[in-house]
Enzyme design. Structure first.
Site, PDB file in Angstrom:
ATOM      1  N   GLU A   1      -6.890   4.711   0.163  1.00 20.10           N
ATOM      2  CA  GLU A   1      -6.263   5.668   1.279  1.00 20.10           C
ATOM      3  C   GLU A   1      -5.972   6.672   0.907  1.00 20.10           C
ATOM      4  OE1 GLU A   1      -4.942   1.156   4.134  1.00 20.10           O
ATOM      5  OE2 GLU A   1      -3.169   3.200   2.646  1.00 20.10           O
TER       6      GLU A   1
ATOM      7  N   CYS B   1       5.273  -2.572   8.644  1.00 16.96           N
ATOM      8  CA  CYS B   1       6.084  -1.206   8.608  1.00 16.96           C
ATOM      9  C   CYS B   1       5.991  -0.895  10.367  1.00 16.96           C
ATOM     10  CB  CYS B   1       5.207   0.046   8.450  1.00 16.96           C
ATOM     11  SG  CYS B   1       5.509   0.057   6.185  1.00 16.96           S
TER      12      CYS B   1
ATOM     13  N   SER C   1      -4.993   5.359   5.708  1.00 17.48           N
ATOM     14  CA  SER C   1      -4.064   3.739   5.757  1.00 17.48           C
ATOM     15  C   SER C   1      -4.480   3.731   7.550  1.00 17.48           C
ATOM     16  CB  SER C   1      -2.865   4.641   5.668  1.00 17.48           C
ATOM     17  OG  SER C   1      -1.667   3.870   5.979  1.00 17.48           O
TER      18      SER C   1
ATOM     19  N   ASP D   1       0.787  -1.040   0.377  1.00 19.65           N
ATOM     20  CA  ASP D   1       0.152  -0.669   0.016  1.00 19.65           C
ATOM     21  C   ASP D   1       0.899   1.287   0.381  1.00 19.65           C
ATOM     22  OD1 ASP D   1      -2.289  -1.856   0.117  1.00 19.65           O
ATOM     23  OD2 ASP D   1      -3.242  -0.637   1.670  1.00 19.65           O
TER      24      ASP D   1
ATOM     25  N   CYS E   1       0.940  -8.009   5.163  1.00 24.23           N
ATOM     26  CA  CYS E   1       0.580  -6.058   4.949  1.00 24.23           C
ATOM     27  C   CYS E   1      -0.602  -6.311   4.593  1.00 24.23           C
ATOM     28  CB  CYS E   1       1.946  -5.983   4.177  1.00 24.23           C
ATOM     29  SG  CYS E   1       3.581  -5.608   4.615  1.00 24.23           S
ATOM     30  N   ASP E   2      -0.924  -5.395   4.338  1.00 27.28           N
ATOM     31  CA  ASP E   2      -2.447  -4.722   4.978  1.00 27.28           C
ATOM     32  C   ASP E   2      -3.549  -5.311   3.998  1.00 27.28           C
ATOM     33  OD1 ASP E   2      -0.626  -2.374   5.356  1.00 27.28           O
ATOM     34  OD2 ASP E   2      -2.096  -0.936   4.293  1.00 27.28           O
ATOM     35  N   LYS E   3      -2.864  -6.343   3.059  1.00 28.58           N
ATOM     36  CA  LYS E   3      -4.665  -7.122   1.881  1.00 28.58           C
ATOM     37  C   LYS E   3      -4.225  -8.667   2.408  1.00 28.58           C
ATOM     38  CE  LYS E   3      -6.029  -2.688   1.733  1.00 28.58           C
ATOM     39  NZ  LYS E   3      -5.192  -2.131   1.596  1.00 28.58           N
TER      40      LYS E   3
END
Length: 613
Positions: A491, A195, A517, A81, A122-124
């Site tokens: 985002e 992150c 985010s 992202d 990570c995100d998704k």
């Protein structure tokens, strides 16, 4: 007694062809009859949170085979992202969640796998795999790649901790010199891993622990630390135990829908609120609950947000603490322990360890256990060495952070605030609700009223903010950025970041039908539902309209009469619910996604009613 799914492809003369192909992958005569376990990896060189996963699938596979299973690895896609942000690439991020869920279903069902180990980060990726797990309902364990070490640099004779968001803010601040901006950029992301703050990736990896689908430490133990290797080894061993419990002992408690029950989803949401997690987690929990037919919705989230205090404050809500500090304070188990002592945890819910949370807390909560091994585990810390290698260091803190009065994790009595870290707001501008990360909102603006400055896209908002069109006291409205309207529900990290860099971080509000985010803080309200493209009232806002926000009372309202709203709606119905003069290329793949996307209050999942009849 349930039959192994894999028997469909491994038994009977009519499956001679399938067996021939299995043999070509390395399966031997004596292996037929063993459970086939999918190792669902997500290695990619595009994403720092996944760059170190290449060999970890085979690490898990070896343990599966040593424990009596057949391991077969495949990969999913994984979008970063942060790299996709600020341009057309962000349109693809949320839709990739659905592709990941579908690809896992396709591979597992096409090859009749019996169980899964999901290697996410990570995100998704974690949400997509979680959705697939609840959909398939076969034994599963999650093991993530782990968080990145916090960046560090020296400014004004002080060593400060950094993360990705610091690099973005400094890069956009005209008062910051090129030299200082570059110094922070080079220091912000020092290692492999997700992150380092409580952004979406780490929030979701923590939530898989609370759901009971991963092992202690999954959400907080650093990617670089040698201790993390044991989580992968144990995942390979435990998945065989879970698989045999279900297929050979008819023990349905080994299935994800019987672990991640409504009580478990409430535990996960309580954790999210207590730690001030990313607002994206709301989308993903709602989506996963629907896949598992769990009765969990925005009403539950709203109810819980009024009960659960803010017990753990982590970047981006503070610079003091990052994920390495959460781990030192006891990790997810430490936060759940405090929730349990406050009477806010369903402690009879079970986990993949086969324990209730009451039993698991007794063993792994640093405030309860006498185990030196557990305490040593939670002292795992950063090395401060730039690397892309997993398990590359064995540094430890000298002491644990067990200060529950002023430390990273606190008791209910010593909470950062008695109001939790997330809140659901409702009103005439968001009839089905919207979400704000209260953990990142300054107390001075918990109540805020200001004139709307309306933008029809993120790009226009960025240009307007940097061009001086937004001033202190304004409410920035960014619409037609929802799942359908974007499409893809981008985002809004760049608009919120640029508000900060322009000195407006505590002087403005932002409302959008898009999302944020996990790195966002400030009075940033997202997921306005229904979205503008679905006829939501956010599409009726005009320049200068007053918008009143009241977080303590959970309300948000457009200060316009009902008659005026009705007249505007009739006008918009005639025009069609679409942005004015927006130039944006939308691919066929994204149009297909938009054609079935629901608003954020439904988790932005596909509208199943469009497939009926």
């Amino acid at each position: 007694m349930p039959k192994y799914r894999s028997a469909t492809t491994t038994h009977g003369r009519n499956m001679a062809g399938a067996r021939a192909l299995w043999r070509a992958t390395g399966v031997k005569d004596e292996d037929f009859g063993k459970p086939i376990i999918a190792v669902v990896n997500s290695f990619t060189q595009f994403v720092p949170g996944h760059v170190h996963l290449k060999d970890l699938g085979q690490l898990v596979a070896r343990e599966i085979e040593a424990a009596g299973g057949i391991a077969k690895e495949f990969n999913t896609i994984a979008v970063d992202d942060g790299i996709a942000m600020g341009h057309g690439g962000m349109l693809y991020s949320l839709p990739s969640r659905e592709l990941i869920a579908d690809s896992v279903e396709y591979m597992v069902n096409a090859h009749c796998a019996d169980a899964m180990v999901c290697i996410s980060n990570c995100d998704k990726i974690t949400p997509g795999m979680l959705m697939a797990s609840m959909r398939l309902n076969i034994p599963v364990i999650f093991v993530s790649g782990g968080p990145m070490e916090a960046g560090k640099t020296k400014l004004s004779d002080q060593i400060i901790k950094l993360d990705l968001v610091d690099a973005m803010i400094q890069g956009a601040d005209p008062k910051v010199s090129d030299e200082q901006s570059e110094q922070i950029e080079r220091s912000a992301c020092p290692t492999c891993g997700s992150c380092s703050g409580m952004f979406t990736a780490n929030s979701m990896n923590c939530l898989t622990e609370a759901l009971g689908l991963s092992q202690p430490g999954n959400g907080s133990l650093l990617a670089t630390h040698a201790d993390r290797k044991q989580l992968f080894i144990s995942a390979g061993q435990r998945i065989v135990e879970l698989t045999k419990r279900y297929y050979e002992q008819d023990d349905e408690s080994a299935l994800p829908r019987n672990i991640a029950t409504k009580a478990a989803f409430e535990n996960a949401m309580a954790l999210d609120i207590a730690m001030g997690g990313s607002t994206n987690t709301v989308l993903h929990l709602l989506a996963a609950a629907q896949e598992g037919e769990v009765d969990f919705d925005m009403t539950d989230i709203d109810r819980m947000s009024r009960m659960v205090p803010h017990l753990c404050k982590v970047a981006p809500s503070t610079q003091k603490y990052h994920m390495e500090d959460v781990h030192r304070a006891g990790g997810v188990v430490g936060i759940l322990g405090e929730l349990n002592r406050a009477g806010l945890l369903h402690n009879q819910s079970k986990t993949v360890l086969g324990l209730t949370w009451e039993e698991q807390l007794a063993q792994y909560d640093i405030m309860l256990t006498d185990s030196e091994e557990v305490k040593r585990f939670y002292r795992a810390g950063p090395a401060g060495i730039r690397t892309t290698q997993a398990f590359s260091q064995d540094c430890r803190w000298d002491t644990l952070d067990d200060d529950r009065a002023q430390g990273c994790i606190r008791t209910k009595e010593n909470a950062f605030s008695q109001d939790g870290g997330l809140a659901v707001l409702k009103g005439n501008i968001a009839l089905d609700g919207c979400i704000v990360k209260t953990a990142g909102v300054d107390e001075s603006i918990l109540k805020f009223t200001g004139p709307a400055v309306v933008f029809e896209s993120q790009e226009d908002a960025v240009e307007g903010i940097l061009g001086g069109k937004v001033k202190a006291g304004d409410v920035v409205v960014i619409r037609y950025e929802g799942p359908k309207g974007g499409p893809g529900m981008q985002e809004m990290l760049y608009p919120t970041t640029y508000l900060k860099s322009m000195g407006l971080g505590k002087a403005c509000a932002l409302l959008t039908d898009g999302r944020f985010s996990g790195g966002t803080s400030g009075l940033s309200i997202g997921h306005a539902s229904p979205e503008a493209a679905n006829g939501g009232a956010i599409g009726l806002v005009k320049q200068g309209d007053l918008i009143a926000i009241d977080i303590p009372n959970r309300t948000i309202s457009l200060q316009v009469s009902d008659q005026e709203m009705a007249e505007r709606r009739a006008e918009q119905d005639a025009l069609g619910w679409k942005p004015v003069s927006r130039q944006r290329e939308v691919s066929f793949a994204l149009k297909a996604y938009a054609s079935m996307a629901t608003s954020a209050d439904k988790g932005a999942v596909r509208d199943k009613s469009k497939l009926e009849g």
